[in-house]
Design a protein around this motif. Structure first.
Motif, PDB file in Angstrom:
ATOM      1  N   LEU A  47      -8.341  89.145  -7.829  1.00 15.96           N
ATOM      2  CA  LEU A  47      -8.390  87.728  -6.976  1.00 15.96           C
ATOM      3  C   LEU A  47      -7.642  87.868  -5.491  1.00 15.96           C
ATOM      4  CD1 LEU A  47      -9.364  84.908  -6.551  1.00 15.96           C
ATOM      5  CD2 LEU A  47      -7.458  84.375  -8.109  1.00 15.96           C
ATOM      6  N   GLY A  48      -6.405  88.582  -5.786  1.00 21.42           N
ATOM      7  CA  GLY A  48      -5.634  88.701  -4.764  1.00 21.42           C
ATOM      8  C   GLY A  48      -6.111  89.735  -3.754  1.00 21.42           C
ATOM      9  N   GLY A  49      -6.726  90.780  -4.144  1.00 25.85           N
ATOM     10  CA  GLY A  49      -7.275  91.683  -3.036  1.00 25.85           C
ATOM     11  C   GLY A  49      -8.471  91.202  -2.424  1.00 25.85           C
ATOM     12  N   TRP A  50      -9.243  90.396  -3.096  1.00 23.77           N
ATOM     13  CA  TRP A  50     -10.440  89.727  -2.537  1.00 23.77           C
ATOM     14  C   TRP A  50      -9.927  88.597  -1.396  1.00 23.77           C
ATOM     15  CZ3 TRP A  50     -11.920  84.466  -2.660  1.00 23.77           C
ATOM     16  CH2 TRP A  50     -13.393  84.158  -2.075  1.00 23.77           C
ATOM     17  N   LEU A  51      -8.837  87.503  -1.762  1.00 24.65           N
ATOM     18  CA  LEU A  51      -8.066  86.800  -0.759  1.00 24.65           C
ATOM     19  C   LEU A  51      -7.692  87.353   0.331  1.00 24.65           C
ATOM     20  CD1 LEU A  51      -6.652  84.334  -3.396  1.00 24.65           C
ATOM     21  CD2 LEU A  51      -8.588  83.889  -1.943  1.00 24.65           C
ATOM     22  N   VAL A  52      -7.032  88.496   0.190  1.00 23.83           N
ATOM     23  CA  VAL A  52      -6.517  89.250   1.288  1.00 23.83           C
ATOM     24  C   VAL A  52      -7.711  89.725   2.459  1.00 23.83           C
ATOM     25  CG1 VAL A  52      -5.554  91.322   2.051  1.00 23.83           C
ATOM     26  CG2 VAL A  52      -4.384  90.190   0.436  1.00 23.83           C
ATOM     27  N   ASP A  53      -8.851  90.215   1.986  1.00 28.79           N
ATOM     28  CA  ASP A  53      -9.787  90.631   2.631  1.00 28.79           C
ATOM     29  C   ASP A  53     -10.485  89.578   3.205  1.00 28.79           C
ATOM     30  OD1 ASP A  53      -9.137  93.308   1.829  1.00 28.79           O
ATOM     31  OD2 ASP A  53     -10.377  93.319   0.256  1.00 28.79           O
ATOM     32  N   VAL A  54     -10.608  88.445   2.566  1.00 25.65           N
ATOM     33  CA  VAL A  54     -11.501  87.322   3.193  1.00 25.65           C
ATOM     34  C   VAL A  54     -10.739  86.203   3.818  1.00 25.65           C
ATOM     35  CG1 VAL A  54     -13.254  85.330   2.311  1.00 25.65           C
ATOM     36  CG2 VAL A  54     -12.937  87.653   1.012  1.00 25.65           C
ATOM     37  N   ILE A  55      -9.764  85.593   3.261  1.00 28.13           N
ATOM     38  CA  ILE A  55      -8.977  84.673   4.028  1.00 28.13           C
ATOM     39  C   ILE A  55      -7.562  84.752   4.538  1.00 28.13           C
ATOM     40  CG2 ILE A  55     -10.584  82.875   3.657  1.00 28.13           C
ATOM     41  CD1 ILE A  55      -8.755  82.000   1.293  1.00 28.13           C
ATOM     42  N   GLY A  56      -6.992  85.750   3.846  1.00 28.70           N
ATOM     43  CA  GLY A  56      -5.520  86.183   4.006  1.00 28.70           C
ATOM     44  C   GLY A  56      -4.680  85.861   2.787  1.00 28.70           C
TER      45      GLY A  56
END
Length: 560
Positions: free
Chosen positions: A199-208
């Motif tokens: 989840l953390g990796g996805w959020l970094v890639d998508v919205i920061g």
């Protein structure tokens, strides 16, 4: 009808919650609003007769905090390098993890004692509020050290979110059911740790990365509302009034401020060298040695101060019980052993098979699943049989066998079936987490339940730090030693050897950029280094087995 429970010093049975009716330092959940559909409106005193639906509702609300706290930790593990890089502070990125862990360790035992004085609900609400403030500061932080301060505040809140749940479970449930409900807590925590990284990796890639922390705020705010609505009030057992009726000055006089301060300094002084040694500073650096010596001295000071306190933050009587001390040590050793496993397994498959970071992490799934299954099964067995010693022995034996198999079979060419060797390690640790908790509750005076549970969580925190640091240090030393010999045998000069070793140690992707004999040397040296991490885990787990043999099986509700 009011149900009486046992007096102080009496061991709990299968038919009594771990509450104490007469101890001046313990608390009893006394008043609770019941659903009209269940037993009618009004307030009743909680004893063994509390409706199960009410217990489920209370604990379910508290599991929200458990899930968020553990998800937060794994989110940070996945995003700390991205966060630090934004502030051009990649070399200091470990402070984002270290600060959280140190703050949690320093405040862990304080929550238990304060909840005895001010009530469980009050301290849960305080812990949640502190955590929310920390997340908000991280999200809005404009400098790296502002973010670190936010992590410190979050760590201080998360330690209460985790520890108070287990304390409340012992308040609400008879001892035989505690392990089963603790297993559900561990299951939720495991799920949080598992989902946090992706989840953390996805959020970094998508919205920061900032939204990784902003997103936790509304969830905890909802949890705060639910806790206020469903968690019952607590009363002091030395009076018939609610805790809120006790004069504020009287409450403050019961807080061991001196002991709390010394304890926090002691924990920081002990853990800081473990966190920083071999990373920021060499192990022989005067700062590391001096800080550790200070920590040892502060233990002596803490004991002397606590001996003179009427209501110490950590009652020393807990450590007069041999089985209590063994329980702390067994859980700590098992935790340290598994952290060594969690460190080594992804790295092993990344180096030996060239697996992606996602695929390497997925190899930890058997251990995570083992944790969940072991915890649930041990809870069921303890509830039915009342026996926990045999489960503890089985747990540490299973884990020891797992690490032994890794030492014997993981030499670089590991097939799919051999990758399952980590399952017994996770399975054993899952069993131990539930069974050791019961072994502690079976010997500790109910008046000391809260600080004892808090210290058990602290021992796990210390073990987490120790297991990761020791495994990383041992792997690094063994890797350097073996790679130096192999490169020298290949005819490389001293300067070339130094550069290759430096690249191999600092960047695991270096393996993908080299070929031939050099690659073979680096890979085999990594395997050698990781073999020693398995040996460290085996040592920890086997030490736990040696202690488990001497734990005494206590009678739980009529079974010897």
């Amino acid at each position: 009808m009011v149900q009486r429970v046992e007096t102080a010093g009496t061991l709990p049975t299968e038919e009594s919650p771990l509450l104490n009716e007469t101890s001046p330092t313990s608390s009893l959940i006394k008043k609770i609003d019941q659903d009209e559909e269940s037993i009618g409106s009004g307030e009743v005193e909680i004893g063994f007769g509390i409706p199960r639906a009410q217990v489920v509702r209370i604990i379910s609300v508290l599991l929200i905090g458990i899930f968020v706290a553990h998800t937060d930790g794994s989110i940070l593990l996945a995003t700390h390098s991205n966060i630090a890089s934004e502030f051009n502070a990649l070399g200091d990125s470990t402070w984002l993890i270290t600060s959280f862990a140190l703050a949690g360790a320093a405040t862990q035992t304080i929550y238990g004692k304060l909840s005895d004085i001010y009530g469980r609900r009050t301290l849960v609400l305080i812990a949640y509020s502190i955590f929310v403030v920390g997340c908000a500061i991280v999200g809005v932080g404009q400098t790296f050290w502002q973010v670190v301060i936010g992590r410190v505040i979050s760590g201080a809140g998360a330690s209460g979110m985790a520890g108070l749940v287990s304390i409340l479970i012992t308040d609400l449930l008879p001892i035989r059911e505690v392990a089963q409900w603790r297993a559900y807590v561990n299951l939720v925590a495991t799920f949080g740790r598992s989902i946090g990284g992706p989840l953390g990796g996805w959020l970094v890639d998508v919205i920061g990365w900032r939204w990784s922390f902003f997103g936790q705020v509304p969830i905890i705010l909802v949890a705060i509302v639910l806790v206020g609505a469903y968690l019952p009030n607590v009363i002091s057992k030395d009076s018939d009034s609610t805790i809120s009726d006790e004069p504020q000055r009287s409450k403050l006089s019961r807080i061991d401020f001196k002991g709390s301060f010394i304890f926090a300094i002691m924990i920081l002084a002990i853990l800081a060298p473990i966190e920083l040694g071999g990373n920021k500073y060499p192990w022989t650096h005067p700062i590391i040695i001096g800080t550790f010596i200070t920590g040892i001295f502060m233990i002596y000071v803490f004991v002397k101060v606590e001996q003179g306190q009427e209501e110490p933050i950590l009652p020393l009587e807990i450590f007069h019980q041999r089985d209590a001390v063994f329980s702390f040590l067994i859980l700590g050793l098992q935790t340290a052993a598994q952290l060594g496993l969690m460190f080594s397994v992804p790295l092993y498959f990344r180096v030996t098979q060239g697996a992606s970071n996602t695929a390497s992490g997925a190899h930890l799934v058997p251990a995570v699943v083992g944790n969940a299954i072991g915890g649930i099964l041990s809870g069921i067995i303890i509830k039915r049989s009342g026996r926990y010693k045999s489960l503890i022995i089985f747990a540490v034996t299973s884990s020891s066998l797992s690490y032994l198999l890794l030492m014997l079979r993981w030499h670089g060419n590991t097939n799919i079936w051999e990758s399952l060797y980590i399952f017994p390690g996770g399975f054993g640790t899952g069993i131990a987490q539930s069974a050791v908790f019961i072994s502690l509750q079976a010997v500790v005076d109910p008046a000391h339940t809260a600080p004892a549970v808090s210290f058990m969580y602290l021992s796990s925190t210390i073990a987490l730090t120790m297991g990761l640091s020791v495994s990383s240090a041992v792997e690094g030393v063994a890797l350097r030693w073996m790679l130096n010999h192999k490169l020298a045998d290949l005819g490389f000069g001293a300067e070339e050897i130094r550069k290759i070793i430096g690249d191999a140690i600092s960047d695991v992707d270096f393996v993908d950029r080299i070929t031939g004999q050099v690659k073979d040397a680096v890979v085999s040296s990594y395997v050698y280094g990781l073999w020693w991490t398995h040996a460290v885990s085996f040592f920890f787990s086997f030490s736990a087995l040696s202690l488990a043999l001497f734990i005494k099986q206590r009678r739980l509700g009529g079974l010897s």
